[in-house]
Design a protein around this motif. Structure first.
Motif, PDB file in Angstrom:
ATOM      1  N   ARG A 180     -84.937  35.397  86.875  1.00  0.00           N
ATOM      2  CA  ARG A 180     -83.464  35.587  86.199  1.00  0.00           C
ATOM      3  C   ARG A 180     -82.641  35.631  87.463  1.00  0.00           C
ATOM      4  O   ARG A 180     -81.373  35.135  87.433  1.00  0.00           O
ATOM      5  N   TRP A 182     -88.586  41.514  76.650  1.00  0.00           N
ATOM      6  CA  TRP A 182     -87.877  40.294  76.280  1.00  0.00           C
ATOM      7  C   TRP A 182     -86.691  40.325  75.693  1.00  0.00           C
ATOM      8  O   TRP A 182     -85.603  39.303  76.001  1.00  0.00           O
ATOM      9  N   GLN A 219     -93.490  40.661  83.822  1.00  0.00           N
ATOM     10  CA  GLN A 219     -91.980  41.382  83.917  1.00  0.00           C
ATOM     11  C   GLN A 219     -91.434  41.004  85.194  1.00  0.00           C
ATOM     12  O   GLN A 219     -90.425  40.845  85.070  1.00  0.00           O
ATOM     13  N   LEU A 279     -84.217  40.322  78.586  1.00  0.00           N
ATOM     14  CA  LEU A 279     -84.075  39.119  79.312  1.00  0.00           C
ATOM     15  C   LEU A 279     -83.274  37.990  78.479  1.00  0.00           C
ATOM     16  O   LEU A 279     -82.493  37.241  79.080  1.00  0.00           O
ATOM     17  N   ALA A 333     -88.269  38.827  85.898  1.00  0.00           N
ATOM     18  CA  ALA A 333     -86.929  39.439  86.423  1.00  0.00           C
ATOM     19  C   ALA A 333     -86.398  38.491  87.584  1.00  0.00           C
ATOM     20  O   ALA A 333     -85.421  38.410  87.889  1.00  0.00           O
TER      21      ALA A 333
END
Length: 331
Positions: free
Chosen positions: A105, A124, A98, A127, A102
């Motif tokens: 992203r 998810w 995770q 995201l 991140a």
């Protein structure tokens, strides 16, 4: 560049970014750019288009040799499409997975291909709202991601366990990388139900995807008395099966005379072992093509319209010499 092609500066700009112009115009501009030795400023292009040209690839564990091969294939396929892969390793840890997702992203990758360690995580959903996400292996629950290339694990598990049953094995150990924190992986759920249906006595044991760590787990397993030791070991990664081979050799056991071994992803090295590893093949080239196509399609669509695309990968049995008939006497 505009003068060389006879196009307007705006048309040249669109063509270099692959936007709003015909394929013929794009090719015309690219030929002129090559002849002139022109290279677009990647930072300027990213600012103008809102894209970085980078696709994140978040691997479940790069200690798994099959996942290494998949990463190589996806990286090369993206490069052939003028994209670059930013490859990160979750090391089998859901929290690390995770955190890295991140980070990708935040670095503004255009899209993400992920081999989820914890596909059921509610993370998810958050995201997928901010970027196109394509899952490989297991689906991300009910999340509306850009796409998924999922393994038909029910068919794969059935194929493997039925093969062992048909060869006369009843006591089977299943070595899986699934941890206690991610107990709902589809393959592990199916193995218990299918073993019961086939009348197999199975024992599920957690084993890391690192071959050296898997060897330690297999060493303990194969040290049990012959009447208690499993007749066969089914591994949810060929890398784990290699550890079983190593542990068997150290124990003075022979594959398959003393212990049968099966894998689950048909890494190229599996054919080079002595004996060759019987395993389940998932067509890695097909997976690469499907995952790259889905993520690029989603990036080009800019998240507009369409439903989640699903590609289901069917398994095939790759039978070699690591599984014997249990009824055959050993010399």
């Amino acid at each position: 560049m505009a003068k060389a092609t006879g196009l307007s500066p705006a048309a040249v700009s669109y063509a270099l970014r692959g936007l709003q112009v015909s394929d013929e115009t794009i090719e015309r501009v690219r030929r002129a750019a090559a002849e002139l030795g022109y290279e677009a400023d990647p930072i300027a292009r990213a600012l103008a288009s809102g894209r970085t040209g980078m696709i994140g690839l978040l691997c479940g564990s790069l200690e798994d040799l099959w996942q290494q091969s998949l990463a190589v294939g996806i990286g090369r396929a993206l490069l052939a499409n003028d994209k670059y892969a930013l490859i990160l390793d979750a090391a089998g840890d859901p929290r690390r997975e995770q955190a890295l997702a991140a980070r990708l992203r935040d670095q503004r990758v255009d899209g993400l291909i992920v081999q989820p360690v914890d596909p059921a995580s509610p993370y998810w959903a958050e995201l997928c709202e901010s970027m196109p996400v394509v899952a490989v292996g297991d689906a991300l629950g009910a999340v509306a991601g850009a796409g998924e290339v999922v393994f038909d694990n029910r068919a794969g598990v059935t194929l493997a366990l039925r093969h062992l049953r048909d060869r006369g094995h009843r006591r089977v150990a299943v070595l899986t990388p699934t941890q206690a924190s991610t107990p709902d992986r589809p393959a592990d759920v199916y193995v218990t139900a299918e073993a019961e249906r086939l009348g197999l006595d199975i024992r599920v044991v957690t084993a890391p995807q690192s071959t050296s760590a898997a060897t330690k787990v297999a060493w303990e397993l194969l040290g049990e008395p012959e009447g208690e030791r499993p007749q066969a070991v089914f591994c949810f990664a060929d890398s784990i099966a290699y550890g079983v081979y190593a542990a068997a050799a150290r124990r003075g056991l022979r594959v398959p005379d003393d212990i049968s071994v099966m894998g689950y992803d048909d890494h190229p090295m599996s054919a080079l072992l002595t004996p060759g590893l019987t395993t389940v093949n998932w067509d890695i080239d097909g997976i690469v093509r499907a995952a790259v196509h889905l993520v690029l399609e989603a990036v080009d669509a800019d998240g507009e319209g369409g439903h989640r695309r699903r590609v289901v990968q069917a398994p095939g049995l790759r039978e070699r010499g690591s599984v014997r008939d249990a009824a055959v006497s050993r010399g």
